[in-house]
Enzyme design. Structure first.
Site, mmCIF file in Angstrom:
data_model
loop_
_atom_site.group_PDB
_atom_site.id
_atom_site.type_symbol
_atom_site.label_atom_id
_atom_site.label_comp_id
_atom_site.label_asym_id
_atom_site.label_seq_id
_atom_site.Cartn_x
_atom_site.Cartn_y
_atom_site.Cartn_z
ATOM 1 N N PHE A 137 0.755 -1.090 0.062
ATOM 2 C CA PHE A 137 0.102 -0.054 -0.271
ATOM 3 C C PHE A 137 0.905 1.346 0.064
ATOM 4 C CE2 PHE A 137 -2.283 3.503 1.930
ATOM 5 C CZ PHE A 137 -3.462 3.554 1.078
ATOM 6 N N ASP A 222 9.374 2.765 1.526
ATOM 7 C CA ASP A 222 7.888 3.333 1.914
ATOM 8 C C ASP A 222 7.884 2.991 3.430
ATOM 9 O OD1 ASP A 222 5.543 4.261 2.684
ATOM 10 O OD2 ASP A 222 4.515 3.661 1.127
ATOM 11 N N LYS A 251 2.798 10.268 7.911
ATOM 12 C CA LYS A 251 2.033 10.060 9.137
ATOM 13 C C LYS A 251 2.711 10.718 10.325
ATOM 14 C CE LYS A 251 -0.676 6.179 7.702
ATOM 15 N NZ LYS A 251 -0.285 5.465 6.691
HETATM 16 C C1 LIG Z 1 -0.613 5.792 4.874
HETATM 17 C C2 LIG Z 1 0.273 5.224 4.066
HETATM 18 C C3 LIG Z 1 0.597 5.916 2.653
HETATM 19 C C4 LIG Z 1 -0.248 6.977 2.276
HETATM 20 O O1 LIG Z 1 -0.392 8.164 3.153
HETATM 21 P P1 LIG Z 1 -1.426 9.348 3.104
HETATM 22 O O2 LIG Z 1 -0.874 10.385 4.037
HETATM 23 O O3 LIG Z 1 -2.602 8.638 3.432
HETATM 24 O O4 LIG Z 1 -1.320 9.942 1.692
HETATM 25 C C5 LIG Z 1 1.559 5.359 1.955
HETATM 26 N N1 LIG Z 1 2.206 4.451 2.368
HETATM 27 C C6 LIG Z 1 1.974 3.704 3.425
HETATM 28 C C7 LIG Z 1 3.060 2.610 3.809
HETATM 29 C C8 LIG Z 1 1.159 4.341 4.354
HETATM 30 O O5 LIG Z 1 1.094 3.569 5.612
#
Ligand SMILES: *Cc1c(COP(=O)(O)O)cnc(C)c1O
Length: 393
Positions: A137, A222, A251
């Site tokens: 994700f 990520d 985050k």
């Molecule tokens: C939450 C998340 C995103 C997206 O972040 P947003 O601030 O909601 O756009 C991307 N990658 C990972 C691993 C995430 O947990």
């Protein structure tokens, strides 16, 4: 009491909300530490951290003081100008990041950081191939969505997202076959969060590192969910002893204010002026919040604290030996319980017991508490999970 308590919050939101969210019938109005309160004054232990954001819990005094002070000093200052808070944040980040991870593009969310990482990887390599992982994700804007695996999220936008080769996570042979001389970058999470809480095999991450080096591709981690202490180390990649070429953060980076970052190795060079940008990126308000958040994480050694509390919590959950639980996975304070049934009834039961938790897919209960969680909260959480999952079978 302010006038908004006179509104029927749920009715008004329902009349206007986009419809994009699975909403819970719960109105949260206040937070302090690991607790949240609803509009009826009921208290909840927060094992969501607002989707992983509240690493320091809610209303942390260091963050609120920094935000209040900066709001009275200077809120906006685009990156065409220099700013003292931004420079200070760069220095704080440089003090935390290993190797030559020194170049930073600041933005306002996780998805925006992933968009930035895509463009930067292409600019730095001149290549266009993208490899990402199944179950991964990476966000919901179009570029990030192309890398996100869930077909329900992607398919309505078929044709608008970049072409991405998705490989099985923790599969060395798949990586070997997919990474080529045309690959700009390989994008993976050190622990797949939304995809069901699957930690990477450190050997696989090291293998990805070697393949990327051999074939001239960039390795992008990520760490939007895993970074800044969540896994019990500052960064998830430290469990594998590797260094990524690019790193994305989001985050909890600014203690709850919106902020994302793309960070890359200085040896890769800079991007050209005009190739990317953001009006709000690197604004002094978010930078001041981030400085306060990162400094507090460091001074309280919260990554190590999260490792200890996370281990206690996982042991306590395992000791329940619940028939409803198929598997317990995680690292530090990102914990997933793979259930035999659906997660929704368990989440409802937890809420009734005063505990807020998250799903990760249809059958995984995800616990993502603030890193300030204390050992005394472990039995509270564990007992609530026991009750929720005993009722579920
Ligand atoms: C939450 C998340 C995103 C997206 O972040 P947003 O601030 O909601 O756009 C991307 N990658 C990972 C691993 C995430 O947990």
């Amino acid at each position: 009491m302010t006038t908004h308590t006179l509104l029927n919050t749920i009715a008004v939101e329902d009349a206007h909300t986009s419809g994009a969210y699975y909403k819970r019938p719960l109105t949260l109005v206040r937070g302090a530490g690991v607790y949240l309160w609803d509009d009826a004054g009921r208290r909840y232990l927060d094992a969501t951290s607002g989707q992983g954001v509240a690493l320091l819990g809610h209303a942390h005094p260091a963050v609120t003081a920094a935000v209040a002070h900066q709001a009275q000093t200077l809120i906006t200052c685009p990156e065409i100008f220099y700013n003292d808070r931004r420079a200070e944040l760069y220095s704080v980040l440089a003090g935390l990041l290993p190797g030559d991870l020194r170049r930073v593009f600041l933005c306002n969310s996780g998805a925006e950081a992933m968009e930035g990482a895509l463009k930067i990887a292409r600019l730095l390599t001149g290549r266009s191939g993208i490899v990402a992982a199944r179950r991964g994700f990476h966000g919901r804007t179009l570029g990030a969505l192309g890398m996100t695996w869930n077909k329900d999220y992607r398919e309505p936008f078929a044709g608008w997202t970049p072409a991405v080769t998705h490989i099985s996570y923790n599969d060395a042979a798949a990586a070997e076959a997919a990474i080529t001389d045309d690959t700009a970058a390989v994008f993976v999470e050190p622990v797949q969060g939304e995809g069901g809480v699957y930690p990477a095999d450190p050997d696989w991450l090291r293998h990805l590192r070697r393949l990327c080096d051999e074939r001239g591709a960039l390795l992008v981690l990520d760490e939007i969910q895993t970074g800044l202490g969540r896994t019990g180390r500052w960064f998830g990649f430290q469990h594998a002893g590797i260094l990524p070429d690019l790193l994305t953060l989001g985050k909890g980076l600014a203690g709850g204010l919106p902020m994302g970052a793309v960070i890359w190795r200085a040896s890769l060079g800079q991007i050209e002026p005009g190739t990317h940008g953001s009006t709000f990126g690197g604004n002094p308000l978010a930078c001041a919040a981030a400085i306060a958040a990162l400094t507090t994480l460091r001074e309280a050694d919260l990554p190590a604290h999260a490792a200890r509390t996370g281990a206690l919590l996982r042991e306590a959950l395992a000791a329940l030996a619940l028939p409803a639980v198929r598997d317990i996975r995680g690292q530090g304070l990102i914990i997933g319980l793979e259930l035999r049934g659906r997660v929704t009834p368990a989440l409802q039961s937890l809420t009734e017991q005063g505990v807020l938790a998250l799903p990760a897919g249809k059958t995984v209960l995800r616990l993502l508490p603030p890193l300030i969680l204390q050992p005394e909260h472990v039995p509270v959480l564990t007992e609530a999970v026991r009750v929720a999952l005993s009722a579920a079978v």
